[in-house]
Design a protein around this motif. Structure first.
Motif, PDB file in Angstrom:
ATOM      1  N   LEU A 286     -47.981  16.711  -4.929  1.00  0.00           N
ATOM      2  CA  LEU A 286     -47.280  17.177  -6.132  1.00  0.00           C
ATOM      3  C   LEU A 286     -45.931  17.797  -5.803  1.00  0.00           C
ATOM      4  CD1 LEU A 286     -50.274  18.819  -8.032  1.00  0.00           C
ATOM      5  CD2 LEU A 286     -49.278  16.556  -8.426  1.00  0.00           C
ATOM      6  N   PHE A 287     -45.798  18.352  -4.611  1.00  0.00           N
ATOM      7  CA  PHE A 287     -44.515  18.943  -4.221  1.00  0.00           C
ATOM      8  C   PHE A 287     -43.455  17.859  -4.050  1.00  0.00           C
ATOM      9  CE2 PHE A 287     -47.474  22.299  -2.982  1.00  0.00           C
ATOM     10  CZ  PHE A 287     -46.829  23.420  -3.490  1.00  0.00           C
ATOM     11  N   GLY A 288     -43.865  16.740  -3.522  1.00  0.00           N
ATOM     12  CA  GLY A 288     -42.922  15.642  -3.324  1.00  0.00           C
ATOM     13  C   GLY A 288     -42.390  15.077  -4.625  1.00  0.00           C
ATOM     14  N   THR A 289     -43.183  15.179  -5.697  1.00  0.00           N
ATOM     15  CA  THR A 289     -42.746  14.667  -6.996  1.00  0.00           C
ATOM     16  C   THR A 289     -41.936  15.688  -7.780  1.00  0.00           C
ATOM     17  OG1 THR A 289     -44.726  15.444  -8.175  1.00  0.00           O
ATOM     18  CG2 THR A 289     -44.841  13.272  -7.104  1.00  0.00           C
ATOM     19  N   GLY A 290     -41.924  16.938  -7.300  1.00  0.00           N
ATOM     20  CA  GLY A 290     -41.207  17.995  -8.012  1.00  0.00           C
ATOM     21  C   GLY A 290     -42.004  18.627  -9.131  1.00  0.00           C
ATOM     22  N   ARG A 291     -43.257  18.225  -9.311  1.00  0.00           N
ATOM     23  CA  ARG A 291     -44.070  18.793 -10.383  1.00  0.00           C
ATOM     24  C   ARG A 291     -44.533  20.210 -10.065  1.00  0.00           C
ATOM     25  NH1 ARG A 291     -48.665  14.599 -11.900  1.00  0.00           N
ATOM     26  NH2 ARG A 291     -48.834  15.917 -13.750  1.00  0.00           N
ATOM     27  N   VAL A 292     -44.555  20.540  -8.787  1.00  0.00           N
ATOM     28  CA  VAL A 292     -44.970  21.867  -8.342  1.00  0.00           C
ATOM     29  C   VAL A 292     -43.981  22.352  -7.291  1.00  0.00           C
ATOM     30  CG1 VAL A 292     -46.808  23.219  -7.248  1.00  0.00           C
ATOM     31  CG2 VAL A 292     -47.404  21.347  -8.796  1.00  0.00           C
ATOM     32  N   ARG A 293     -43.659  23.640  -7.319  1.00  0.00           N
ATOM     33  CA  ARG A 293     -42.706  24.191  -6.352  1.00  0.00           C
ATOM     34  C   ARG A 293     -43.088  25.629  -6.023  1.00  0.00           C
ATOM     35  NH1 ARG A 293     -39.237  27.706  -8.962  1.00  0.00           N
ATOM     36  NH2 ARG A 293     -39.086  27.512 -11.243  1.00  0.00           N
ATOM     37  N   PRO A 294     -42.690  26.100  -4.837  1.00  0.00           N
ATOM     38  CA  PRO A 294     -42.893  27.515  -4.548  1.00  0.00           C
ATOM     39  C   PRO A 294     -41.971  28.368  -5.413  1.00  0.00           C
ATOM     40  CG  PRO A 294     -41.644  26.473  -2.786  1.00  0.00           C
ATOM     41  CD  PRO A 294     -42.061  25.381  -3.717  1.00  0.00           C
TER      42      PRO A 294
END
Length: 328
Positions: A286-294
């Motif tokens: 999900l981080f790679g898709t930008g849907r989730v981020r720190p």
């Protein structure tokens, strides 16, 4: 090497940057040169003398870190010296180097800076294990997150939205609620001004929340049970509101509801390894898709950890506060 030590329990000033022996990786372990760690409530409790590390763990605070693999112990495969990683720890993240069981190591996810990756392991593993592996949040259900602007809260909002759930949050200021809304929260509740039980009922047409992620414990126990939907699940992960509360079992039976209470730090290695593996499979993409981020509020030099603890204790932050280790 140097680490943050706690010679005597106390306030933030009890944190002392001192020279300590360098750890050596044993069988199944990896030595990580730390780039950053993050402040968690558990670190504050440890500093205060209320939450000692489990047996065999590092005595230094720090439940997560990011960095580079510096050495590999016997029996470890799949990792190489120089790999950029982040790790779930039982302790020791507030240091220049830390030993990690290989099963608790993760690659830095695509699209995330190495330093900011330190904000991920503890919160992602906590949210995924409680909200999804235990409480089984499903698409279309409603999740209520207490402390929506915290590190745990900001991650819970994003992961719940990623699976198609509706998210309600509580927070204490307009600014914090606005930040929750930017992350996708649908129902915004100022706990200083509004009754979250009434607000959740109104927003769900009287049904209630299917899953509640609670960091308060006793203080919210009765109202959380009132807020649950039929077949609802209450996941307790913190005790900021006390340890003893009164439970209306009749209401729990009527709603056919369930309550779970877990801590991540003291779980056995096998359970942590399983959680980390699930996170890598289900969340890391999900981080790679930008849907989730720190979500990182600020970065503080590790030797100034006392200042970072003051910020977190005052709840003057949104997301995570990072500690940056000296390099070179």
């Amino acid at each position: 090497m140097h680490a943050i030590t706690i010679p005597e329990a106390g306030g933030p000033e009890a944190l002392v940057w001192a020279e300590v022996p360098e750890p050596v990786p044993g069988e199944g372990e990896v030595l990580v040169e730390v780039v950053a760690s993050a402040v968690n409530r558990a670190d504050i409790m440890q500093r205060q003398g209320f939450y000692n590390p489990p047996p065999g763990a590092s005595p230094y605070p720090g439940l997560e870190c990011s960095g580079r693999v510096a050495a590999i112990g016997a029996g470890v495969s799949g990792w190489n010296v120089g790999d950029e990683v982040c790790a779930l720890l039982a302790g020791g993240g507030y240091a220049e180097k830390v030993v990690v069981p290989a099963g608790q190591l993760l690659p830095v996810p695509e699209g995330v800076d190495l330093r900011q990756a330190a904000a991920l392991p503890e919160v992602v593993c906590t949210v995924w294990s409680n909200v999804f592996m235990i409480a089984h949040l499903r698409p279309g259900e409603t999740l209520l997150v207490h402390g929506g602007s915290s590190g745990i809260g900001t991650m819970a909002i994003q992961l719940a939205k990623a699976v198609g759930a509706r998210v309600a949050v509580t927070a204490g200021t307009k600014e914090k609620l606005e930040n929750c809304a930017e992350l996708g929260a649908d129902i915004l509740i100022n706990y200083r001004e509004q009754d979250f039980v009434a607000e959740v009922r109104q927003a769900t047409d009287g049904a209630g929340a299917d899953v509640i992620l609670d960091n308060m414990g006793a203080k919210y126990l009765d109202r959380n049970v009132q807020s649950l939907a039929v077949n609802g699940r209450l996941a307790i992960i913190g005790l900021q509101g006390g340890i003893k509360g009164e439970l209306d079992i009749a209401t729990l039976l009527t709603k056919r509801a369930a309550i779970s209470a877990t801590s991540l730090r003291a779980r056995p290695l096998s359970e942590k390894t399983a959680i980390v593996a699930a996170v890598r499979e289900h969340v890391w993409p999900l981080f790679g898709t930008g849907r989730v981020r720190p979500v990182v509020d600020r970065e503080v030099p590790m030797n100034e950890a006392a200042d970072a603890h003051r910020v977190v204790e005052e709840s003057g932050h949104i997301g995570k506060v990072l500690l940056i280790a000296p390099q070179g």
